[in-house]
Design an enzyme around this catalytic site. Structure first.
Site, PDB file in Angstrom:
ATOM      1  N   SER A   8       0.873  -1.174   0.000  1.00 22.36           N
ATOM      2  CA  SER A   8       0.000   0.000   0.000  1.00 22.36           C
ATOM      3  C   SER A   8       0.906   1.218   0.000  1.00 22.36           C
ATOM      4  O   SER A   8       1.624   1.471   0.972  1.00 22.36           O
ATOM      5  CB  SER A   8      -0.880   0.002   1.253  1.00 22.36           C
ATOM      6  OG  SER A   8      -1.301   1.320   1.519  1.00 22.36           O
ATOM      7  N   HIS A  33      -1.098  -1.351  -4.504  1.00 23.01           N
ATOM      8  CA  HIS A  33      -2.382  -0.972  -3.916  1.00 23.01           C
ATOM      9  C   HIS A  33      -2.368   0.536  -3.635  1.00 23.01           C
ATOM     10  O   HIS A  33      -1.537   1.031  -2.873  1.00 23.01           O
ATOM     11  CB  HIS A  33      -2.555  -1.773  -2.617  1.00 23.01           C
ATOM     12  CG  HIS A  33      -3.830  -1.554  -1.885  1.00 23.01           C
ATOM     13  ND1 HIS A  33      -4.956  -2.306  -2.102  1.00 23.01           N
ATOM     14  CD2 HIS A  33      -4.146  -0.685  -0.893  1.00 23.01           C
ATOM     15  CE1 HIS A  33      -5.928  -1.916  -1.285  1.00 23.01           C
ATOM     16  NE2 HIS A  33      -5.459  -0.925  -0.540  1.00 23.01           N
ATOM     17  N   ASP A  35      -4.419   3.700  -2.196  1.00 17.93           N
ATOM     18  CA  ASP A  35      -5.537   4.055  -1.317  1.00 17.93           C
ATOM     19  C   ASP A  35      -6.067   5.443  -1.650  1.00 17.93           C
ATOM     20  O   ASP A  35      -5.372   6.441  -1.468  1.00 17.93           O
ATOM     21  CB  ASP A  35      -5.073   4.014   0.139  1.00 17.93           C
ATOM     22  CG  ASP A  35      -4.904   2.585   0.616  1.00 17.93           C
ATOM     23  OD1 ASP A  35      -5.858   1.804   0.468  1.00 17.93           O
ATOM     24  OD2 ASP A  35      -3.813   2.251   1.104  1.00 17.93           O
ATOM     25  N   MET A  37      -8.768   8.322  -0.850  1.00 21.73           N
ATOM     26  CA  MET A  37      -9.642   8.776   0.254  1.00 21.73           C
ATOM     27  C   MET A  37     -10.169  10.173  -0.047  1.00 21.73           C
ATOM     28  O   MET A  37      -9.436  11.012  -0.571  1.00 21.73           O
ATOM     29  CB  MET A  37      -8.847   8.816   1.558  1.00 21.73           C
ATOM     30  CG  MET A  37      -8.179   7.498   1.903  1.00 21.73           C
ATOM     31  SD  MET A  37      -7.187   7.658   3.384  1.00 21.73           S
ATOM     32  CE  MET A  37      -6.503   5.998   3.510  1.00 21.73           C
ATOM     33  N   HIS A  69      -8.029   1.318  -4.396  1.00 20.57           N
ATOM     34  CA  HIS A  69      -8.967   1.011  -3.317  1.00 20.57           C
ATOM     35  C   HIS A  69      -9.737   2.304  -3.069  1.00 20.57           C
ATOM     36  O   HIS A  69      -9.222   3.239  -2.450  1.00 20.57           O
ATOM     37  CB  HIS A  69      -8.176   0.547  -2.081  1.00 20.57           C
ATOM     38  CG  HIS A  69      -9.021   0.304  -0.879  1.00 20.57           C
ATOM     39  ND1 HIS A  69      -8.481   0.149   0.388  1.00 20.57           N
ATOM     40  CD2 HIS A  69     -10.372   0.163  -0.731  1.00 20.57           C
ATOM     41  CE1 HIS A  69      -9.466  -0.049   1.252  1.00 20.57           C
ATOM     42  NE2 HIS A  69     -10.620  -0.041   0.610  1.00 20.57           N
ATOM     43  N   MET A  71     -11.931   4.449  -1.332  1.00 15.27           N
ATOM     44  CA  MET A  71     -12.619   4.750  -0.066  1.00 15.27           C
ATOM     45  C   MET A  71     -13.266   6.121  -0.222  1.00 15.27           C
ATOM     46  O   MET A  71     -12.892   7.107   0.431  1.00 15.27           O
ATOM     47  CB  MET A  71     -11.595   4.736   1.082  1.00 15.27           C
ATOM     48  CG  MET A  71     -11.099   3.338   1.400  1.00 15.27           C
ATOM     49  SD  MET A  71      -9.615   3.346   2.428  1.00 15.27           S
ATOM     50  CE  MET A  71      -8.387   3.593   1.172  1.00 15.27           C
ATOM     51  N   MET A 140     -11.608  -5.523   5.138  1.00 20.45           N
ATOM     52  CA  MET A 140     -10.810  -4.552   5.890  1.00 20.45           C
ATOM     53  C   MET A 140     -10.539  -5.123   7.279  1.00 20.45           C
ATOM     54  O   MET A 140     -11.451  -5.580   7.970  1.00 20.45           O
ATOM     55  CB  MET A 140     -11.560  -3.223   6.031  1.00 20.45           C
ATOM     56  CG  MET A 140     -11.677  -2.385   4.772  1.00 20.45           C
ATOM     57  SD  MET A 140     -10.104  -1.982   3.968  1.00 20.45           S
ATOM     58  CE  MET A 140      -9.205  -1.135   5.283  1.00 20.45           C
ATOM     59  N   ASP A 179      -6.751  -6.112   4.221  1.00 23.57           N
ATOM     60  CA  ASP A 179      -6.119  -4.791   4.196  1.00 23.57           C
ATOM     61  C   ASP A 179      -6.183  -4.130   5.571  1.00 23.57           C
ATOM     62  O   ASP A 179      -7.273  -3.848   6.077  1.00 23.57           O
ATOM     63  CB  ASP A 179      -6.857  -3.931   3.150  1.00 23.57           C
ATOM     64  CG  ASP A 179      -6.233  -2.563   2.941  1.00 23.57           C
ATOM     65  OD1 ASP A 179      -5.173  -2.286   3.530  1.00 23.57           O
ATOM     66  OD2 ASP A 179      -6.816  -1.771   2.177  1.00 23.57           O
TER      67      ASP A 179
HETATM   68  C1  DX5 Z   1      -6.451   1.874   5.262  1.00 28.76           C
HETATM   69  C2  DX5 Z   1      -5.909   1.508   3.906  1.00 28.76           C
HETATM   70  C3  DX5 Z   1      -4.841   0.484   3.947  1.00 28.76           C
HETATM   71  C4  DX5 Z   1      -3.723   0.793   4.883  1.00 28.76           C
HETATM   72  C5  DX5 Z   1      -2.676  -0.254   4.891  1.00 28.76           C
HETATM   73  O1  DX5 Z   1      -7.498   2.751   5.115  1.00 28.76           O
HETATM   74  O2  DX5 Z   1      -6.934   0.993   3.082  1.00 28.76           O
HETATM   75  O3  DX5 Z   1      -4.417   0.102   2.654  1.00 28.76           O
HETATM   76  O4  DX5 Z   1      -3.186   2.045   4.670  1.00 28.76           O
HETATM   77  O5  DX5 Z   1      -1.625   0.199   5.672  1.00 28.76           O
HETATM   78  P1  DX5 Z   1      -1.127  -0.548   6.989  1.00 28.76           P
HETATM   79  O6  DX5 Z   1      -0.468  -1.811   6.509  1.00 28.76           O
HETATM   80  O7  DX5 Z   1      -0.187   0.419   7.573  1.00 28.76           O
HETATM   81  O8  DX5 Z   1      -2.321  -0.834   7.859  1.00 28.76           O
HETATM   82 ZN    ZN Z   2      -6.351  -0.034   1.177  1.00 29.38          ZN
END
Ligand code: DX5
Ligand code: ZN
Length: 232
Positions: A8, A33, A35, A37, A69, A71, A140, A179
Site C-alpha cells: 500500500s 495498492h 488508497d 480517500m 482502493h 474509499m 478490511m 487490508d
Molecule cells: C487503510 C488503507 C490500507 C492501509 C494499509 O485505510 O486501506 O491500505 O493504509 O496500511 P497498513 O499496513 O499500515 O495498515
Molecule cells: Zn487499502
C-alpha cells in the site's frame, strides 16, 4: 497456501515513490495498492488519478496489477478517470454503493477487475449476492482511513467464513484480499484461513529494513506461491 503481497503506497516515501515501488517489485510484490480517500467516506484525504497515472509505467514495467482502493462516496463518478489513468483493478466499498451491482458491472465494462470491500463491522453476508460478479473480495482488518492501525483479529474468522462460502458455491477464483495492520506476525494465519492477497503498508515501507527485504519477509512468513494475479 501463501498469498500475493500488495504494497500500500500510502506508507511509502512520496519523495522517492518510484524507487520504493521498484524495490517492492524486486522483492516479489505482485500488485500495487493505491488508497484513494475523499474526506467524506473516510476522515482523510489522499491521492487521485494523477498519482495513478504516475505509477502506471512502473506497474507496467513490473507486470504488476495496479489496484485502486476507492474509499470514496459515489465512486461511479470517478471510475473512468481512474481506468484511464491506468488502474487495472478497482475496488469499491459495499458501504458506499447503493447500487453495487451497477457499479461492479461498470468496472467490468471498463475492462478492469472489479473488487468489493467491506469494513470490519460489516458481516461477510453483505457480499453474498455480489460474489459471482467480482474478481476480488476485500476484507478490511482496520477501519479504513489511515495507515499504521492495529489489526483486528476477528478478520481471520471472516476470511475463513468467506473462503468456505466461495468453495461451497464454486467461486474459488475470487481473490480474498485483506487490508490493514498486516505484518509478518499475522500474515500466516490469514493465508492459512484462505486469504490470497495481503495488502501491507507500514510493514512493507518500514524504514528499519530495505523495502524489498520487507516484502520478502512477508512472503516468507506466509509461504509464498508463484501464481500471479491475472491482469484483465
Ligand atoms: C487503510 C488503507 C490500507 C492501509 C494499509 O485505510 O486501506 O491500505 O493504509 O496500511 P497498513 O499496513 O499500515 O495498515
Ligand atoms: Zn487499502
Amino acid at each position: 497456501m501463501g498469498a500475493v503481497i500488495a504494497p500500500s503506497i500510502l506508507s511509502a516515501d512520496f519523495a522517492r515513490l518510484g524507487a520504493d515501488i521498484k524495490d517492492a517489485d524486486a522483492g516479489g510484490a505482485g500488485l500495487i495498492h493505491v488508497d484513494v480517500m475523499d474526506g467524506h467516506f473516510v476522515p482523510n484525504l489522499s491521492m487521485g488519478p494523477l498519482v495513478v497515472a504516475a505509477l502506471r509505467p512502473l506497474a507496467e514495467q513490473a507486470g504488476a496489477v495496479l489496484e485502486v482502493h476507492l474509499m470514496i462516496a459515489e465512486p461511479d463518478r470517478y471510475l473512468d478517470a481512474f481506468r484511464h489513468a491506468g488502474a487495472t483493478a478497482m475496488t469499491v466499498h459495499v458501504e458506499a454503493c447503493p447500487h453495487l451491482h451497477r457499479t461492479v458491472h461498470a468496472i467490468r465494462g471498463l475492462a478492469a477487475q472489479p473488487g468489493v470491500a467491506i469494513n470490519p463491522a460489516t458481516p461477510v453476508a453483505a457480499l453474498e449476492e455480489i460474489l459471482p460478479d467480482v474478481d476480488v473480495a476485500l476484507l478490511m482488518s482496520v477501519d479504513p482511513g489511515f495507515g499504521g492501525q492495529t489489526f483486528i483479529p476477528g478478520t481471520i474468522g471472516k476470511v475463513a467464513r468467506l473462503r468456505a462460502e466461495l468453495v461451497r458455491r464454486g467461486l474459488q477464483h475470487v481473490e480474498i484480499e485483506v487490508d490493514g495492520g498486516v505484518e509478518p506476525e499475522n500474515v500466516r494465519a490469514l493465508a492459512d484461513a484462505g486469504m490470497t492477497i495481503a495488502v501491507a503498508g507500514t510493514s512493507v515501507f518500514d524504514p528499519r529494513a530495505p523495502v524489498g527485504q520487507n516484502v520478502g519477509a512477508l512472503r516468507a512468513a506466509c509461504g509464498f506461491h508463484e501464481e500471479a494475479v491475472t491482469r484483465p
